[in-house]
Motif scaffolding. Structure first.
Motif, PDB file in Angstrom:
ATOM      1  N   LEU A  37     -15.264  -3.156 -21.523  1.00 39.81           N
ATOM      2  CA  LEU A  37     -13.907  -2.593 -21.549  1.00 39.81           C
ATOM      3  C   LEU A  37     -13.033  -3.174 -20.444  1.00 39.81           C
ATOM      4  O   LEU A  37     -11.884  -3.533 -20.698  1.00 39.81           O
ATOM      5  CB  LEU A  37     -13.946  -1.064 -21.448  1.00 39.81           C
ATOM      6  CG  LEU A  37     -12.576  -0.378 -21.493  1.00 39.81           C
ATOM      7  CD1 LEU A  37     -11.866  -0.631 -22.824  1.00 39.81           C
ATOM      8  CD2 LEU A  37     -12.712   1.116 -21.243  1.00 39.81           C
ATOM      9  N   ASP A  38     -13.541  -3.280 -19.226  1.00 37.17           N
ATOM     10  CA  ASP A  38     -12.715  -3.796 -18.129  1.00 37.17           C
ATOM     11  C   ASP A  38     -12.231  -5.213 -18.417  1.00 37.17           C
ATOM     12  O   ASP A  38     -11.061  -5.538 -18.205  1.00 37.17           O
ATOM     13  CB  ASP A  38     -13.487  -3.769 -16.808  1.00 37.17           C
ATOM     14  CG  ASP A  38     -13.722  -2.352 -16.305  1.00 37.17           C
ATOM     15  OD1 ASP A  38     -12.924  -1.452 -16.633  1.00 37.17           O
ATOM     16  OD2 ASP A  38     -14.718  -2.147 -15.581  1.00 37.17           O
ATOM     17  N   ARG A  39     -13.122  -6.050 -18.898  1.00 37.84           N
ATOM     18  CA  ARG A  39     -12.757  -7.420 -19.221  1.00 37.84           C
ATOM     19  C   ARG A  39     -11.749  -7.467 -20.374  1.00 37.84           C
ATOM     20  O   ARG A  39     -10.777  -8.225 -20.356  1.00 37.84           O
ATOM     21  CB  ARG A  39     -14.017  -8.198 -19.594  1.00 37.84           C
ATOM     22  CG  ARG A  39     -13.921  -9.645 -19.314  1.00 37.84           C
ATOM     23  CD  ARG A  39     -15.279 -10.288 -19.456  1.00 37.84           C
ATOM     24  NE  ARG A  39     -15.054 -11.481 -20.251  1.00 37.84           N
ATOM     25  CZ  ARG A  39     -15.939 -12.113 -20.943  1.00 37.84           C
ATOM     26  NH1 ARG A  39     -17.173 -11.680 -20.980  1.00 37.84           N
ATOM     27  NH2 ARG A  39     -15.639 -13.181 -21.605  1.00 37.84           N
ATOM     28  N   ALA A  40     -11.972  -6.624 -21.381  1.00 37.63           N
ATOM     29  CA  ALA A  40     -11.050  -6.569 -22.516  1.00 37.63           C
ATOM     30  C   ALA A  40      -9.673  -6.075 -22.083  1.00 37.63           C
ATOM     31  O   ALA A  40      -8.652  -6.610 -22.518  1.00 37.63           O
ATOM     32  CB  ALA A  40     -11.622  -5.678 -23.618  1.00 37.63           C
ATOM     33  N   LEU A  41      -9.620  -5.069 -21.211  1.00 44.12           N
ATOM     34  CA  LEU A  41      -8.333  -4.563 -20.733  1.00 44.12           C
ATOM     35  C   LEU A  41      -7.586  -5.624 -19.935  1.00 44.12           C
ATOM     36  O   LEU A  41      -6.355  -5.723 -20.039  1.00 44.12           O
ATOM     37  CB  LEU A  41      -8.531  -3.307 -19.884  1.00 44.12           C
ATOM     38  CG  LEU A  41      -8.933  -2.055 -20.642  1.00 44.12           C
ATOM     39  CD1 LEU A  41      -9.288  -0.929 -19.667  1.00 44.12           C
ATOM     40  CD2 LEU A  41      -7.844  -1.605 -21.605  1.00 44.12           C
ATOM     41  N   ALA A  42      -8.309  -6.421 -19.149  1.00 44.56           N
ATOM     42  CA  ALA A  42      -7.671  -7.486 -18.378  1.00 44.56           C
ATOM     43  C   ALA A  42      -7.003  -8.501 -19.298  1.00 44.56           C
ATOM     44  O   ALA A  42      -5.992  -9.105 -18.930  1.00 44.56           O
ATOM     45  CB  ALA A  42      -8.699  -8.182 -17.479  1.00 44.56           C
ATOM     46  N   PHE A  43      -7.522  -8.670 -20.496  1.00 46.86           N
ATOM     47  CA  PHE A  43      -6.931  -9.574 -21.488  1.00 46.86           C
ATOM     48  C   PHE A  43      -5.827  -8.883 -22.285  1.00 46.86           C
ATOM     49  O   PHE A  43      -4.706  -9.391 -22.394  1.00 46.86           O
ATOM     50  CB  PHE A  43      -8.012 -10.088 -22.437  1.00 46.86           C
ATOM     51  CG  PHE A  43      -7.474 -10.940 -23.550  1.00 46.86           C
ATOM     52  CD1 PHE A  43      -7.179 -12.276 -23.343  1.00 46.86           C
ATOM     53  CD2 PHE A  43      -7.245 -10.397 -24.809  1.00 46.86           C
ATOM     54  CE1 PHE A  43      -6.673 -13.064 -24.363  1.00 46.86           C
ATOM     55  CE2 PHE A  43      -6.749 -11.189 -25.842  1.00 46.86           C
ATOM     56  CZ  PHE A  43      -6.454 -12.518 -25.612  1.00 46.86           C
ATOM     57  N   TYR A  44      -6.130  -7.708 -22.864  1.00 45.08           N
ATOM     58  CA  TYR A  44      -5.198  -7.080 -23.805  1.00 45.08           C
ATOM     59  C   TYR A  44      -4.005  -6.405 -23.151  1.00 45.08           C
ATOM     60  O   TYR A  44      -2.926  -6.367 -23.755  1.00 45.08           O
ATOM     61  CB  TYR A  44      -5.929  -6.089 -24.710  1.00 45.08           C
ATOM     62  CG  TYR A  44      -6.694  -6.782 -25.801  1.00 45.08           C
ATOM     63  CD1 TYR A  44      -6.030  -7.414 -26.856  1.00 45.08           C
ATOM     64  CD2 TYR A  44      -8.079  -6.843 -25.783  1.00 45.08           C
ATOM     65  CE1 TYR A  44      -6.725  -8.074 -27.853  1.00 45.08           C
ATOM     66  CE2 TYR A  44      -8.789  -7.494 -26.783  1.00 45.08           C
ATOM     67  CZ  TYR A  44      -8.104  -8.108 -27.808  1.00 45.08           C
ATOM     68  OH  TYR A  44      -8.787  -8.765 -28.788  1.00 45.08           O
ATOM     69  N   ARG A  45      -4.132  -5.852 -21.950  1.00 46.62           N
ATOM     70  CA  ARG A  45      -2.975  -5.187 -21.340  1.00 46.62           C
ATOM     71  C   ARG A  45      -1.789  -6.135 -21.160  1.00 46.62           C
ATOM     72  O   ARG A  45      -0.668  -5.799 -21.566  1.00 46.62           O
ATOM     73  CB  ARG A  45      -3.367  -4.510 -20.032  1.00 46.62           C
ATOM     74  CG  ARG A  45      -4.030  -3.171 -20.269  1.00 46.62           C
ATOM     75  CD  ARG A  45      -4.391  -2.453 -18.989  1.00 46.62           C
ATOM     76  NE  ARG A  45      -4.751  -1.069 -19.276  1.00 46.62           N
ATOM     77  CZ  ARG A  45      -5.537  -0.349 -18.496  1.00 46.62           C
ATOM     78  NH1 ARG A  45      -6.044  -0.854 -17.386  1.00 46.62           N
ATOM     79  NH2 ARG A  45      -5.811   0.900 -18.819  1.00 46.62           N
ATOM     80  N   PRO A  46      -1.962  -7.327 -20.571  1.00 49.17           N
ATOM     81  CA  PRO A  46      -0.803  -8.223 -20.455  1.00 49.17           C
ATOM     82  C   PRO A  46      -0.293  -8.723 -21.815  1.00 49.17           C
ATOM     83  O   PRO A  46       0.908  -8.891 -22.001  1.00 49.17           O
ATOM     84  CB  PRO A  46      -1.315  -9.400 -19.620  1.00 49.17           C
ATOM     85  CG  PRO A  46      -2.612  -8.983 -19.048  1.00 49.17           C
ATOM     86  CD  PRO A  46      -3.132  -7.854 -19.873  1.00 49.17           C
ATOM     87  N   LEU A  47      -1.205  -8.930 -22.754  1.00 44.68           N
ATOM     88  CA  LEU A  47      -0.806  -9.378 -24.086  1.00 44.68           C
ATOM     89  C   LEU A  47       0.042  -8.316 -24.782  1.00 44.68           C
ATOM     90  O   LEU A  47       1.115  -8.607 -25.331  1.00 44.68           O
ATOM     91  CB  LEU A  47      -2.041  -9.708 -24.924  1.00 44.68           C
ATOM     92  CG  LEU A  47      -1.805 -10.118 -26.370  1.00 44.68           C
ATOM     93  CD1 LEU A  47      -0.931 -11.354 -26.459  1.00 44.68           C
ATOM     94  CD2 LEU A  47      -3.124 -10.332 -27.072  1.00 44.68           C
ATOM     95  N   MET A  48      -0.415  -7.074 -24.765  1.00 48.96           N
ATOM     96  CA  MET A  48       0.334  -5.993 -25.412  1.00 48.96           C
ATOM     97  C   MET A  48       1.678  -5.771 -24.732  1.00 48.96           C
ATOM     98  O   MET A  48       2.682  -5.516 -25.402  1.00 48.96           O
ATOM     99  CB  MET A  48      -0.479  -4.688 -25.402  1.00 48.96           C
ATOM    100  CG  MET A  48      -1.778  -4.745 -26.186  1.00 48.96           C
ATOM    101  SD  MET A  48      -1.535  -5.083 -27.939  1.00 48.96           S
ATOM    102  CE  MET A  48      -2.415  -6.621 -28.073  1.00 48.96           C
ATOM    103  N   GLN A  49       1.712  -5.895 -23.401  1.00 46.30           N
ATOM    104  CA  GLN A  49       2.981  -5.751 -22.682  1.00 46.30           C
ATOM    105  C   GLN A  49       3.957  -6.837 -23.113  1.00 46.30           C
ATOM    106  O   GLN A  49       5.138  -6.569 -23.338  1.00 46.30           O
ATOM    107  CB  GLN A  49       2.755  -5.814 -21.175  1.00 46.30           C
ATOM    108  CG  GLN A  49       4.016  -5.605 -20.369  1.00 46.30           C
ATOM    109  CD  GLN A  49       3.767  -5.619 -18.879  1.00 46.30           C
ATOM    110  OE1 GLN A  49       2.698  -5.991 -18.411  1.00 46.30           O
ATOM    111  NE2 GLN A  49       4.743  -5.188 -18.126  1.00 46.30           N
ATOM    112  N   ALA A  50       3.474  -8.072 -23.251  1.00 41.98           N
ATOM    113  CA  ALA A  50       4.336  -9.178 -23.679  1.00 41.98           C
ATOM    114  C   ALA A  50       4.891  -8.940 -25.078  1.00 41.98           C
ATOM    115  O   ALA A  50       5.981  -9.400 -25.400  1.00 41.98           O
ATOM    116  CB  ALA A  50       3.567 -10.501 -23.626  1.00 41.98           C
ATOM    117  N   LEU A  51       4.148  -8.215 -25.910  1.00 41.00           N
ATOM    118  CA  LEU A  51       4.589  -7.909 -27.270  1.00 41.00           C
ATOM    119  C   LEU A  51       5.427  -6.633 -27.346  1.00 41.00           C
ATOM    120  O   LEU A  51       5.908  -6.264 -28.412  1.00 41.00           O
ATOM    121  CB  LEU A  51       3.373  -7.772 -28.199  1.00 41.00           C
ATOM    122  CG  LEU A  51       2.628  -9.073 -28.476  1.00 41.00           C
ATOM    123  CD1 LEU A  51       1.315  -8.783 -29.185  1.00 41.00           C
ATOM    124  CD2 LEU A  51       3.491 -10.017 -29.297  1.00 41.00           C
TER     125      LEU A  51
END
Length: 91
Positions: A12-26
């Motif tokens: 989860l921590d690794r996935a959040l490090a990837f998806y949080r900035p991606l979702m914010q950009a979207l």
């Protein structure tokens, strides 16, 4: 149209490090994050559906890429696509 899309993860921590900035950009907002499950989900600004969810697979098996699985996020402009792509590559 769909209610939600879920992508299996193993960390989860690794996935959040990837998806949080991606979702914010979207422009998507984090709706929930529960490390005890573990899972997290995002939705369009202001609420509603569809949801994008990441989490440990329900069957307890290791997460694996699905053959033929395709998920496409709706972006508001080509500039938003470039920003999301840059965020994904950076994380």
């Amino acid at each position: 149209m769909f209610s939600h899309v879920m992508v299996g993860i193993t960390n989860l921590d690794r996935a959040l490090a990837f998806y949080r900035p991606l979702m914010q950009a979207l422009g998507l907002e984090e709706r929930f994050c529960n490390p005890a499950v573990p899972w997290a989900g995002w939705q369009p600004a202001g609420g509603g559906r569809p949801l994008f969810v990441i989490g440990q697979p329900y069957n307890g098996q290791a997460a694996q890429a699905g053959n033929g699985t395709m998920v496409s996020f709706l972006a508001s402009s080509p500039a938003a696509v470039r920003a999301a792509h840059a965020a994904a590559l950076a994380h």
